[in-house]
Design a protein around this motif. Structure first.
Motif, PDB file in Angstrom:
ATOM      1  N   HIS A  40       0.817  -1.213   0.000  1.00 28.21           N
ATOM      2  CA  HIS A  40       0.000   0.000   0.000  1.00 28.21           C
ATOM      3  C   HIS A  40       0.852   1.265   0.000  1.00 28.21           C
ATOM      4  O   HIS A  40       0.462   2.264  -0.609  1.00 28.21           O
ATOM      5  CB  HIS A  40      -0.985  -0.031   1.162  1.00 28.21           C
ATOM      6  CG  HIS A  40      -1.997  -1.108   1.003  1.00 28.21           C
ATOM      7  ND1 HIS A  40      -2.956  -1.097   0.008  1.00 28.21           N
ATOM      8  CD2 HIS A  40      -2.176  -2.269   1.674  1.00 28.21           C
ATOM      9  CE1 HIS A  40      -3.689  -2.184   0.080  1.00 28.21           C
ATOM     10  NE2 HIS A  40      -3.244  -2.922   1.087  1.00 28.21           N
ATOM     11  N   ARG A 115      -1.578   6.621  15.666  1.00 27.01           N
ATOM     12  CA  ARG A 115      -2.059   5.331  15.154  1.00 27.01           C
ATOM     13  C   ARG A 115      -1.022   4.778  14.194  1.00 27.01           C
ATOM     14  O   ARG A 115      -0.389   5.522  13.458  1.00 27.01           O
ATOM     15  CB  ARG A 115      -3.399   5.516  14.427  1.00 27.01           C
ATOM     16  CG  ARG A 115      -4.532   5.847  15.379  1.00 27.01           C
ATOM     17  CD  ARG A 115      -5.861   6.054  14.654  1.00 27.01           C
ATOM     18  NE  ARG A 115      -6.164   4.953  13.758  1.00 27.01           N
ATOM     19  CZ  ARG A 115      -6.831   5.094  12.631  1.00 27.01           C
ATOM     20  NH1 ARG A 115      -7.272   6.263  12.232  1.00 27.01           N
ATOM     21  NH2 ARG A 115      -7.074   4.037  11.858  1.00 27.01           N
ATOM     22  N   ARG A 172      -2.081  10.118   1.930  1.00 29.00           N
ATOM     23  CA  ARG A 172      -2.915   9.113   1.257  1.00 29.00           C
ATOM     24  C   ARG A 172      -2.390   7.707   1.551  1.00 29.00           C
ATOM     25  O   ARG A 172      -3.153   6.785   1.805  1.00 29.00           O
ATOM     26  CB  ARG A 172      -2.955   9.364  -0.240  1.00 29.00           C
ATOM     27  CG  ARG A 172      -3.886   8.418  -0.998  1.00 29.00           C
ATOM     28  CD  ARG A 172      -3.926   8.751  -2.482  1.00 29.00           C
ATOM     29  NE  ARG A 172      -4.908   8.088  -3.264  1.00 29.00           N
ATOM     30  CZ  ARG A 172      -5.156   6.786  -3.344  1.00 29.00           C
ATOM     31  NH1 ARG A 172      -4.508   5.961  -2.587  1.00 29.00           N
ATOM     32  NH2 ARG A 172      -6.074   6.304  -4.147  1.00 29.00           N
ATOM     33  N   VAL A 175      -3.466   6.664   4.996  1.00 27.23           N
ATOM     34  CA  VAL A 175      -4.878   6.260   5.019  1.00 27.23           C
ATOM     35  C   VAL A 175      -5.020   4.825   4.521  1.00 27.23           C
ATOM     36  O   VAL A 175      -5.717   4.013   5.127  1.00 27.23           O
ATOM     37  CB  VAL A 175      -5.746   7.234   4.181  1.00 27.23           C
ATOM     38  CG1 VAL A 175      -7.132   6.664   3.936  1.00 27.23           C
ATOM     39  CG2 VAL A 175      -5.835   8.587   4.877  1.00 27.23           C
ATOM     40  N   LEU A 176      -4.359   4.493   3.420  1.00 29.74           N
ATOM     41  CA  LEU A 176      -4.426   3.133   2.880  1.00 29.74           C
ATOM     42  C   LEU A 176      -3.832   2.123   3.858  1.00 29.74           C
ATOM     43  O   LEU A 176      -4.375   1.022   4.048  1.00 29.74           O
ATOM     44  CB  LEU A 176      -3.708   3.055   1.537  1.00 29.74           C
ATOM     45  CG  LEU A 176      -4.370   3.815   0.389  1.00 29.74           C
ATOM     46  CD1 LEU A 176      -3.460   3.823  -0.833  1.00 29.74           C
ATOM     47  CD2 LEU A 176      -5.726   3.229   0.062  1.00 29.74           C
ATOM     48  N   ARG A 178      -3.675   2.254   7.101  1.00 27.85           N
ATOM     49  CA  ARG A 178      -4.577   2.067   8.257  1.00 27.85           C
ATOM     50  C   ARG A 178      -5.842   1.334   7.869  1.00 27.85           C
ATOM     51  O   ARG A 178      -6.414   0.622   8.686  1.00 27.85           O
ATOM     52  CB  ARG A 178      -4.885   3.413   8.887  1.00 27.85           C
ATOM     53  CG  ARG A 178      -3.649   3.972   9.565  1.00 27.85           C
ATOM     54  CD  ARG A 178      -3.884   5.240  10.282  1.00 27.85           C
ATOM     55  NE  ARG A 178      -2.638   5.689  10.874  1.00 27.85           N
ATOM     56  CZ  ARG A 178      -2.400   6.951  11.164  1.00 27.85           C
ATOM     57  NH1 ARG A 178      -3.312   7.874  10.932  1.00 27.85           N
ATOM     58  NH2 ARG A 178      -1.257   7.281  11.706  1.00 27.85           N
ATOM     59  N   ARG A 179      -6.258   1.473   6.647  1.00 27.70           N
ATOM     60  CA  ARG A 179      -7.471   0.797   6.204  1.00 27.70           C
ATOM     61  C   ARG A 179      -7.226  -0.680   5.893  1.00 27.70           C
ATOM     62  O   ARG A 179      -8.076  -1.519   6.164  1.00 27.70           O
ATOM     63  CB  ARG A 179      -8.032   1.489   4.966  1.00 27.70           C
ATOM     64  CG  ARG A 179      -9.354   0.882   4.507  1.00 27.70           C
ATOM     65  CD  ARG A 179      -9.991   1.633   3.376  1.00 27.70           C
ATOM     66  NE  ARG A 179     -10.328   2.976   3.800  1.00 27.70           N
ATOM     67  CZ  ARG A 179     -10.444   4.012   2.982  1.00 27.70           C
ATOM     68  NH1 ARG A 179     -10.250   3.853   1.697  1.00 27.70           N
ATOM     69  NH2 ARG A 179     -10.750   5.196   3.432  1.00 27.70           N
ATOM     70  N   PHE A 180      -6.071  -1.003   5.309  1.00 29.92           N
ATOM     71  CA  PHE A 180      -5.854  -2.355   4.792  1.00 29.92           C
ATOM     72  C   PHE A 180      -4.784  -3.167   5.498  1.00 29.92           C
ATOM     73  O   PHE A 180      -4.566  -4.314   5.158  1.00 29.92           O
ATOM     74  CB  PHE A 180      -5.535  -2.295   3.297  1.00 29.92           C
ATOM     75  CG  PHE A 180      -6.649  -1.702   2.483  1.00 29.92           C
ATOM     76  CD1 PHE A 180      -7.850  -2.367   2.365  1.00 29.92           C
ATOM     77  CD2 PHE A 180      -6.492  -0.479   1.878  1.00 29.92           C
ATOM     78  CE1 PHE A 180      -8.892  -1.830   1.628  1.00 29.92           C
ATOM     79  CE2 PHE A 180      -7.520   0.065   1.132  1.00 29.92           C
ATOM     80  CZ  PHE A 180      -8.726  -0.602   1.004  1.00 29.92           C
TER      81      PHE A 180
END
Length: 181
Positions: A40, A115, A172, A175-176, A178-180
């Motif tokens: 990512h 985080r 960006r 964000v990716l 933390r999401r995946f």
């Protein structure tokens, strides 16, 4: 004891100017999760095979019929195989052969207000998935920068006209991650 965070510099080898990312990941992450972090952070979709090599030992998704045998990345924590100053390899896409060097730049106590994982820095866009390795990336860049190149229109259409090799957005990427991951 506070959770340990590994600050890694991930560099795609063989490129000048360099393509790299700085990522912060918990030391307790398995190598499988670290693989997803690299994916990512580089902007890839995790649709090809990969492996790590740490101190001469290969790690990845085990295949009982494969030689040489690899150790299971799902059973291997980053903090069990690497420490401050460690250098190790990661290869993504055995056809394109995207070779990376990972360096443990620092090991920090986790910031309770932060985080993880995160990607605070990096430079340049990762090559498009399936471009054909370093040689394919060189052809892509040559074609995109020269409107008279015989592959200019085809390559522009292939990347959808929106690939900027100099662009990288760490927010960006975070964000990716933390999401995946």
């Amino acid at each position: 004891m506070p959770r340990r965070i590994f600050q890694l510099k991930v560099s795609l080898t063989g490129f000048h100017p360099p393509i790299w990312r700085r990522v912060l990941v918990p030391g307790g992450y398995t190598l499988d999760r670290l693989h997803r972090v690299v994916q990512h952070a580089m902007g890839w979709r995790d649709c090809r095979l990969h492996s790590f090599e740490i101190d001469g030992v290969p790690y990845g998704e085990p295949d009982p019929d494969a030689e040489p045998a690899v150790r299971d990345e799902l059973d291997t924590r980053l903090d069990a195989v690497a420490g401050l100053g460690s250098r190790f390899g990661y290869v993504y896409d055995f056809g394109d052969w995207w070779e990376h060097e990972l360096v443990v730049e620092d090991v920090l106590a986790a910031d309770p207000g932060e985080r993880y994982p995160s990607c605070p820095a990096g430079e340049r866009a990762g090559p498009p998935e399936g471009v054909g390795g370093p040689a394919g990336q060189a052809l892509l860049l040559a074609a995109l920068t020269d409107p008279h190149h015989r592959e200019h229109a085809a390559m522009r259409d292939w990347v959808g006209g929106r690939y900027d090799p100099e662009a990288f957005d760490p927010d960006r990427a975070t964000v990716l991650l933390r999401r995946f991951c």
